[in-house]
Design a protein around this motif. Structure first.
Motif, PDB file in Angstrom:
ATOM      1  N   SER A 268     -31.385  82.541 -23.114  1.00 40.41           N
ATOM      2  CA  SER A 268     -31.865  83.627 -23.199  1.00 40.41           C
ATOM      3  C   SER A 268     -33.169  83.632 -22.949  1.00 40.41           C
ATOM      4  O   SER A 268     -34.162  84.045 -23.887  1.00 40.41           O
ATOM      5  CB  SER A 268     -31.168  84.599 -24.885  1.00 40.41           C
ATOM      6  OG  SER A 268     -30.160  84.907 -24.132  1.00 40.41           O
TER       7      SER A 268
ATOM      8  N   GLU B 162     -34.536  92.079 -18.539  1.00 36.88           N
ATOM      9  CA  GLU B 162     -35.749  91.890 -19.713  1.00 36.88           C
ATOM     10  C   GLU B 162     -36.668  90.495 -19.311  1.00 36.88           C
ATOM     11  O   GLU B 162     -37.445  90.404 -19.618  1.00 36.88           O
ATOM     12  CB  GLU B 162     -34.899  91.360 -20.776  1.00 36.88           C
ATOM     13  CG  GLU B 162     -33.863  90.799 -21.144  1.00 36.88           C
ATOM     14  CD  GLU B 162     -32.399  90.931 -20.640  1.00 36.88           C
ATOM     15  OE1 GLU B 162     -31.940  90.239 -21.199  1.00 36.88           O
ATOM     16  OE2 GLU B 162     -32.022  91.819 -20.322  1.00 36.88           O
ATOM     17  N   THR B 163     -35.814  89.208 -18.327  1.00 34.14           N
ATOM     18  CA  THR B 163     -36.161  88.078 -18.203  1.00 34.14           C
ATOM     19  C   THR B 163     -37.249  88.629 -16.862  1.00 34.14           C
ATOM     20  O   THR B 163     -36.563  88.640 -16.144  1.00 34.14           O
ATOM     21  CB  THR B 163     -35.045  87.161 -17.789  1.00 34.14           C
ATOM     22  OG1 THR B 163     -34.284  87.040 -18.877  1.00 34.14           O
ATOM     23  CG2 THR B 163     -35.644  85.937 -17.595  1.00 34.14           C
TER      24      THR B 163
ATOM     25  N   ILE C 222     -30.211  87.070 -11.330  1.00 35.24           N
ATOM     26  CA  ILE C 222     -30.980  87.564 -12.091  1.00 35.24           C
ATOM     27  C   ILE C 222     -31.147  88.367 -12.775  1.00 35.24           C
ATOM     28  O   ILE C 222     -31.016  88.837 -13.886  1.00 35.24           O
ATOM     29  CB  ILE C 222     -31.773  86.016 -12.563  1.00 35.24           C
ATOM     30  CG1 ILE C 222     -30.570  84.439 -12.334  1.00 35.24           C
ATOM     31  CG2 ILE C 222     -32.554  86.220 -14.270  1.00 35.24           C
ATOM     32  CD1 ILE C 222     -31.637  83.605 -12.414  1.00 35.24           C
ATOM     33  N   HIS C 223     -31.852  88.906 -12.388  1.00 34.56           N
ATOM     34  CA  HIS C 223     -33.018  89.692 -11.728  1.00 34.56           C
ATOM     35  C   HIS C 223     -31.872  91.292 -12.422  1.00 34.56           C
ATOM     36  O   HIS C 223     -32.091  92.090 -13.163  1.00 34.56           O
ATOM     37  CB  HIS C 223     -33.986  89.949 -11.018  1.00 34.56           C
ATOM     38  CG  HIS C 223     -34.332  91.751 -11.848  1.00 34.56           C
ATOM     39  ND1 HIS C 223     -35.498  92.223 -12.334  1.00 34.56           N
ATOM     40  CD2 HIS C 223     -34.241  93.094 -10.682  1.00 34.56           C
ATOM     41  CE1 HIS C 223     -36.105  93.361 -12.327  1.00 34.56           C
ATOM     42  NE2 HIS C 223     -35.107  94.300 -11.273  1.00 34.56           N
TER      43      HIS C 223
ATOM     44  N   TYR D  72     -29.740  90.768 -15.777  1.00 38.36           N
ATOM     45  CA  TYR D  72     -31.027  90.058 -16.919  1.00 38.36           C
ATOM     46  C   TYR D  72     -31.965  90.456 -16.391  1.00 38.36           C
ATOM     47  O   TYR D  72     -33.428  89.637 -16.964  1.00 38.36           O
ATOM     48  CB  TYR D  72     -30.417  88.333 -17.798  1.00 38.36           C
ATOM     49  CG  TYR D  72     -29.830  88.231 -17.983  1.00 38.36           C
ATOM     50  CD1 TYR D  72     -29.433  88.147 -19.376  1.00 38.36           C
ATOM     51  CD2 TYR D  72     -29.124  87.491 -16.719  1.00 38.36           C
ATOM     52  CE1 TYR D  72     -27.526  87.374 -19.060  1.00 38.36           C
ATOM     53  CE2 TYR D  72     -27.650  86.902 -17.097  1.00 38.36           C
ATOM     54  CZ  TYR D  72     -27.104  86.626 -18.685  1.00 38.36           C
ATOM     55  OH  TYR D  72     -25.627  86.615 -18.897  1.00 38.36           O
TER      56      TYR D  72
ATOM     57  N   VAL E 264     -29.673  81.072 -18.136  1.00 37.50           N
ATOM     58  CA  VAL E 264     -30.570  82.112 -18.492  1.00 37.50           C
ATOM     59  C   VAL E 264     -29.725  82.681 -19.144  1.00 37.50           C
ATOM     60  O   VAL E 264     -29.681  83.527 -20.757  1.00 37.50           O
ATOM     61  CB  VAL E 264     -30.814  82.909 -17.293  1.00 37.50           C
ATOM     62  CG1 VAL E 264     -31.106  84.919 -17.899  1.00 37.50           C
ATOM     63  CG2 VAL E 264     -31.544  82.369 -16.429  1.00 37.50           C
ATOM     64  N   GLU E 265     -28.127  82.796 -19.115  1.00 39.16           N
ATOM     65  CA  GLU E 265     -27.434  83.333 -19.970  1.00 39.16           C
ATOM     66  C   GLU E 265     -26.729  82.871 -21.036  1.00 39.16           C
ATOM     67  O   GLU E 265     -26.752  83.501 -22.491  1.00 39.16           O
ATOM     68  CB  GLU E 265     -25.796  83.292 -19.471  1.00 39.16           C
ATOM     69  CG  GLU E 265     -24.874  84.262 -20.248  1.00 39.16           C
ATOM     70  CD  GLU E 265     -23.355  84.229 -19.258  1.00 39.16           C
ATOM     71  OE1 GLU E 265     -22.764  85.361 -19.479  1.00 39.16           O
ATOM     72  OE2 GLU E 265     -22.673  83.287 -19.085  1.00 39.16           O
TER      73      GLU E 265
END
Length: 101
Positions: free
Chosen positions: A57, A87-88, A81-82, A85, A53-54
């Protein structure tokens, strides 16, 4: 809402996370059949998922509730992750029909 299949639209960047690389590959192969999706990575563990994820993106992450880290480890990964990030967009894949999940 955007519709990536419209002319000039970029595909939705997706990563796939599941307990096995084979399962990731199967889901990825299915998504790659559709031009509106671009699979940009996959992972089998929570640590690997966070790194992907990092690095990639993605706009969307398909995450199995169970990763290599153990049953329901995908839920902990989603929370992490939430937070890092937001926006994901996260979609949790659940393979059980238990109401408490």
């Amino acid at each position: 809402m955007r519709f990536p299949s419209e002319p000039g639209m970029k595909p939705i960047r997706v990563i796939v996370a599941d307990a096995t690389l084979m399962a990731c590959g199967l889901v990825s192969a299915r998504l790659k059949r559709h031009s509106q999706f671009e699979v940009v990575g996959f992972a089998a563990s929570a640590d690997e998922l966070f790194r992907v994820v990092e690095h990639a993106s993605p706009e969307v992450a398909l995450i199995s509730a169970t990763l290599q880290d153990g049953p329901l480890s995908g839920f902990a990964a989603v929370s992490q992750i939430h937070g890092a990030y937001p926006e994901t967009r996260l979609i949790v894949l659940i393979d059980r029909s238990e109401a408490d999940l």
